[in-house]
Write a protein that holds these residues in place. Structure first.
Motif, PDB file in Angstrom:
ATOM      1  N   VAL A 288       0.861  -1.176   0.000  1.00 16.16           N
ATOM      2  CA  VAL A 288       0.000   0.000   0.000  1.00 16.16           C
ATOM      3  C   VAL A 288       0.901   1.231   0.000  1.00 16.16           C
ATOM      4  O   VAL A 288       1.700   1.412   0.915  1.00 16.16           O
ATOM      5  N   THR A 289       0.804   2.015  -1.066  1.00 18.88           N
ATOM      6  CA  THR A 289       1.504   3.297  -1.108  1.00 18.88           C
ATOM      7  C   THR A 289       0.443   4.392  -1.101  1.00 18.88           C
ATOM      8  O   THR A 289      -0.751   4.105  -1.039  1.00 18.88           O
ATOM      9  N   GLU A 290       0.861   5.628  -1.187  1.00 16.85           N
ATOM     10  CA  GLU A 290      -0.112   6.723  -1.114  1.00 16.85           C
ATOM     11  C   GLU A 290      -1.074   6.725  -2.298  1.00 16.85           C
ATOM     12  O   GLU A 290      -2.246   7.053  -2.158  1.00 16.85           O
ATOM     13  N   THR A 291      -0.602   6.311  -3.466  1.00 16.33           N
ATOM     14  CA  THR A 291      -1.452   6.356  -4.657  1.00 16.33           C
ATOM     15  C   THR A 291      -1.715   4.990  -5.292  1.00 16.33           C
ATOM     16  O   THR A 291      -2.429   4.918  -6.282  1.00 16.33           O
ATOM     17  N   THR A 292      -1.158   3.917  -4.728  1.00 13.61           N
ATOM     18  CA  THR A 292      -1.306   2.595  -5.343  1.00 13.61           C
ATOM     19  C   THR A 292      -1.509   1.528  -4.283  1.00 13.61           C
ATOM     20  O   THR A 292      -0.902   1.561  -3.225  1.00 13.61           O
ATOM     21  N   LEU A 293      -2.369   0.565  -4.603  1.00 12.60           N
ATOM     22  CA  LEU A 293      -2.533  -0.631  -3.789  1.00 12.60           C
ATOM     23  C   LEU A 293      -2.430  -1.803  -4.741  1.00 12.60           C
ATOM     24  O   LEU A 293      -3.143  -1.860  -5.746  1.00 12.60           O
ATOM     25  N   GLY A 294      -1.502  -2.714  -4.474  1.00 14.87           N
ATOM     26  CA  GLY A 294      -1.389  -3.858  -5.361  1.00 14.87           C
ATOM     27  C   GLY A 294      -0.065  -4.574  -5.258  1.00 14.87           C
ATOM     28  O   GLY A 294       0.739  -4.328  -4.369  1.00 14.87           O
ATOM     29  N   VAL A 295       0.112  -5.472  -6.199  1.00 15.18           N
ATOM     30  CA  VAL A 295       1.299  -6.311  -6.263  1.00 15.18           C
ATOM     31  C   VAL A 295       2.289  -5.674  -7.238  1.00 15.18           C
ATOM     32  O   VAL A 295       1.943  -5.406  -8.375  1.00 15.18           O
TER      33      VAL A 295
ATOM     34  N   PHE B  83      -4.438   6.400  -0.386  1.00 20.85           N
ATOM     35  CA  PHE B  83      -4.581   5.224   0.469  1.00 20.85           C
ATOM     36  C   PHE B  83      -3.812   5.469   1.763  1.00 20.85           C
ATOM     37  O   PHE B  83      -2.769   6.116   1.762  1.00 20.85           O
ATOM     38  N   SER B  84      -4.298   4.927   2.845  1.00 19.77           N
ATOM     39  CA  SER B  84      -3.558   4.966   4.106  1.00 19.77           C
ATOM     40  C   SER B  84      -3.913   3.709   4.897  1.00 19.77           C
ATOM     41  O   SER B  84      -5.004   3.178   4.729  1.00 19.77           O
ATOM     42  N   PRO B  85      -3.063   3.201   5.723  1.00 16.94           N
ATOM     43  CA  PRO B  85      -1.712   3.662   6.044  1.00 16.94           C
ATOM     44  C   PRO B  85      -0.750   3.386   4.897  1.00 16.94           C
ATOM     45  O   PRO B  85      -0.885   2.409   4.173  1.00 16.94           O
ATOM     46  N   VAL B  86       0.210   4.255   4.746  1.00 20.03           N
ATOM     47  CA  VAL B  86       1.165   4.193   3.645  1.00 20.03           C
ATOM     48  C   VAL B  86       2.355   3.339   4.044  1.00 20.03           C
ATOM     49  O   VAL B  86       2.809   3.375   5.184  1.00 20.03           O
ATOM     50  N   GLY B  87       2.864   2.576   3.096  1.00 25.46           N
ATOM     51  CA  GLY B  87       4.098   1.837   3.312  1.00 25.46           C
ATOM     52  C   GLY B  87       3.955   0.486   3.979  1.00 25.46           C
ATOM     53  O   GLY B  87       4.943  -0.102   4.397  1.00 25.46           O
ATOM     54  N   ILE B  88       2.752  -0.050   4.071  1.00 26.22           N
ATOM     55  CA  ILE B  88       2.617  -1.373   4.668  1.00 26.22           C
ATOM     56  C   ILE B  88       2.584  -2.440   3.578  1.00 26.22           C
ATOM     57  O   ILE B  88       2.202  -2.182   2.440  1.00 26.22           O
ATOM     58  N   THR B  89       3.012  -3.629   3.937  1.00 18.38           N
ATOM     59  CA  THR B  89       2.963  -4.784   3.061  1.00 18.38           C
ATOM     60  C   THR B  89       2.025  -5.788   3.696  1.00 18.38           C
ATOM     61  O   THR B  89       2.193  -6.165   4.851  1.00 18.38           O
ATOM     62  N   ILE B  90       1.023  -6.214   2.948  1.00 19.48           N
ATOM     63  CA  ILE B  90       0.039  -7.166   3.456  1.00 19.48           C
ATOM     64  C   ILE B  90       0.255  -8.494   2.760  1.00 19.48           C
ATOM     65  O   ILE B  90       0.184  -8.583   1.536  1.00 19.48           O
ATOM     66  N   GLY B  91       0.545  -9.508   3.537  1.00 22.39           N
ATOM     67  CA  GLY B  91       0.711 -10.854   3.010  1.00 22.39           C
ATOM     68  C   GLY B  91      -0.349 -11.768   3.597  1.00 22.39           C
ATOM     69  O   GLY B  91      -0.995 -11.436   4.592  1.00 22.39           O
ATOM     70  N   PHE B  92      -0.513 -12.926   3.004  1.00 17.09           N
ATOM     71  CA  PHE B  92      -1.494 -13.896   3.497  1.00 17.09           C
ATOM     72  C   PHE B  92      -0.822 -15.260   3.607  1.00 17.09           C
ATOM     73  O   PHE B  92      -0.004 -15.629   2.778  1.00 17.09           O
ATOM     74  N   ASN B  93      -1.187 -16.012   4.652  1.00 18.22           N
ATOM     75  CA  ASN B  93      -0.649 -17.358   4.811  1.00 18.22           C
ATOM     76  C   ASN B  93      -1.555 -18.376   4.120  1.00 18.22           C
ATOM     77  O   ASN B  93      -2.521 -18.013   3.460  1.00 18.22           O
TER      78      ASN B  93
ATOM     79  N   LEU C   1      -3.777 -20.244   5.227  1.00 19.45           N
ATOM     80  CA  LEU C   1      -5.152 -20.255   5.712  1.00 19.45           C
ATOM     81  C   LEU C   1      -5.917 -18.993   5.317  1.00 19.45           C
ATOM     82  O   LEU C   1      -7.079 -18.827   5.680  1.00 19.45           O
ATOM     83  N   GLY C   2      -5.259 -18.091   4.603  1.00 17.49           N
ATOM     84  CA  GLY C   2      -5.902 -16.851   4.194  1.00 17.49           C
ATOM     85  C   GLY C   2      -5.841 -15.763   5.239  1.00 17.49           C
ATOM     86  O   GLY C   2      -6.461 -14.720   5.089  1.00 17.49           O
ATOM     87  N   GLN C   3      -5.094 -15.992   6.313  1.00 21.74           N
ATOM     88  CA  GLN C   3      -4.972 -15.000   7.380  1.00 21.74           C
ATOM     89  C   GLN C   3      -3.876 -14.002   7.031  1.00 21.74           C
ATOM     90  O   GLN C   3      -2.867 -14.368   6.431  1.00 21.74           O
ATOM     91  N   PRO C   4      -4.058 -12.733   7.410  1.00 21.88           N
ATOM     92  CA  PRO C   4      -3.041 -11.739   7.081  1.00 21.88           C
ATOM     93  C   PRO C   4      -1.768 -11.950   7.896  1.00 21.88           C
ATOM     94  O   PRO C   4      -1.809 -12.408   9.037  1.00 21.88           O
ATOM     95  N   THR C   5      -0.636 -11.622   7.282  1.00 20.31           N
ATOM     96  CA  THR C   5       0.659 -11.713   7.950  1.00 20.31           C
ATOM     97  C   THR C   5       1.373 -10.379   7.814  1.00 20.31           C
ATOM     98  O   THR C   5       0.850  -9.443   7.220  1.00 20.31           O
ATOM     99  N   GLU C   6       2.551 -10.301   8.326  1.00 17.96           N
ATOM    100  CA  GLU C   6       3.446  -9.149   8.225  1.00 17.96           C
ATOM    101  C   GLU C   6       2.785  -7.851   8.663  1.00 17.96           C
ATOM    102  O   GLU C   6       2.422  -7.712   9.807  1.00 17.96           O
ATOM    103  N   GLY C   7       2.564  -6.906   7.750  1.00 15.18           N
ATOM    104  CA  GLY C   7       2.093  -5.579   8.104  1.00 15.18           C
ATOM    105  C   GLY C   7       0.666  -5.529   8.608  1.00 15.18           C
ATOM    106  O   GLY C   7       0.195  -4.485   9.040  1.00 15.18           O
ATOM    107  N   CYS C   8      -0.048  -6.635   8.549  1.00 16.28           N
ATOM    108  CA  CYS C   8      -1.461  -6.666   8.928  1.00 16.28           C
ATOM    109  C   CYS C   8      -1.733  -7.852   9.851  1.00 16.28           C
ATOM    110  O   CYS C   8      -2.786  -8.471   9.787  1.00 16.28           O
ATOM    111  N   LEU C   9      -0.778  -8.173  10.708  1.00 14.39           N
ATOM    112  CA  LEU C   9      -0.808  -9.415  11.478  1.00 14.39           C
ATOM    113  C   LEU C   9      -2.064  -9.597  12.324  1.00 14.39           C
ATOM    114  O   LEU C   9      -2.693 -10.633  12.279  1.00 14.39           O
ATOM    115  N   GLY C  10      -2.473  -8.630  13.085  1.00 18.76           N
ATOM    116  CA  GLY C  10      -3.665  -8.772  13.923  1.00 18.76           C
ATOM    117  C   GLY C  10      -4.916  -8.229  13.271  1.00 18.76           C
ATOM    118  O   GLY C  10      -5.937  -8.059  13.918  1.00 18.76           O
TER     119      GLY C  10
END
Length: 141
Positions: free
Chosen positions: A67-74, A93-103, A105-114
């Motif tokens: 997620v960057t300020e103007t783009t969300l994607g791979v 987009f906000s928050p800026v600079g996060i990376t969202i991964g999935f394991n 089971l489809g659960q978020p990891t890394e920048g979106c862990l909880g």
């Protein structure tokens, strides 16, 4: 005795024509405030769900998006990449600079862990949010 006036069929046809004209002309007079952010939110949710499904189907690779300020994607961000949504600057987009991964089971990891919330803000101060809970459910609010 000749009656004057319109028949019911003629009145219905006139009402249908007026309705069609009203629907086609109304976007010219009504602003599209909030429409762009709604469209981008739907695209972003589609991308999040696609990346989540890829991670659940292929457990050998890591699937994540940024997620960057103007783009969300791979990355890489090119015109041929259909797993990205970009704005021309009037959507942020906000928050800026996060990376969202999935394991697997489809659960978020890394920048979106909880769990996390992504906010999409339009230049007309219209905000839309996407939440990902800790179990991987992606929801629009």
């Amino acid at each position: 005795m000749k009656s004057r006036g319109f028949t019911l069929i003629e009145l219905i046809i006139i009402l249908v024509i007026i309705g069609i004209l009203a629907v086609s002309a109304s976007p010219l007079f009504i602003s599209n405030s909030g429409t762009q952010s709604q469209t981008i939110r739907l695209q972003a949710m589609s991308i999040l769900r696609a990346v989540q499904q890829q991670a659940m189907q292929d457990t050998t690779q890591v699937y994540e998006l940024e997620v960057t300020e103007t783009t969300l994607g791979v990355p890489p961000y090119t015109e041929d990449n259909n797993l990205q949504v970009s704005s021309s600057g009037d959507i942020t987009f906000s928050p800026v600079g996060i990376t969202i991964g999935f394991n697997a089971l489809g659960q978020p990891t890394e920048g979106c862990l909880g769990g996390c919330t992504i906010t999409i803000t339009e230049s007309a101060d219209v905000s839309r949010t996407i939440t990902i809970n800790k179990e991987g459910f992606i929801n629009a609010q």
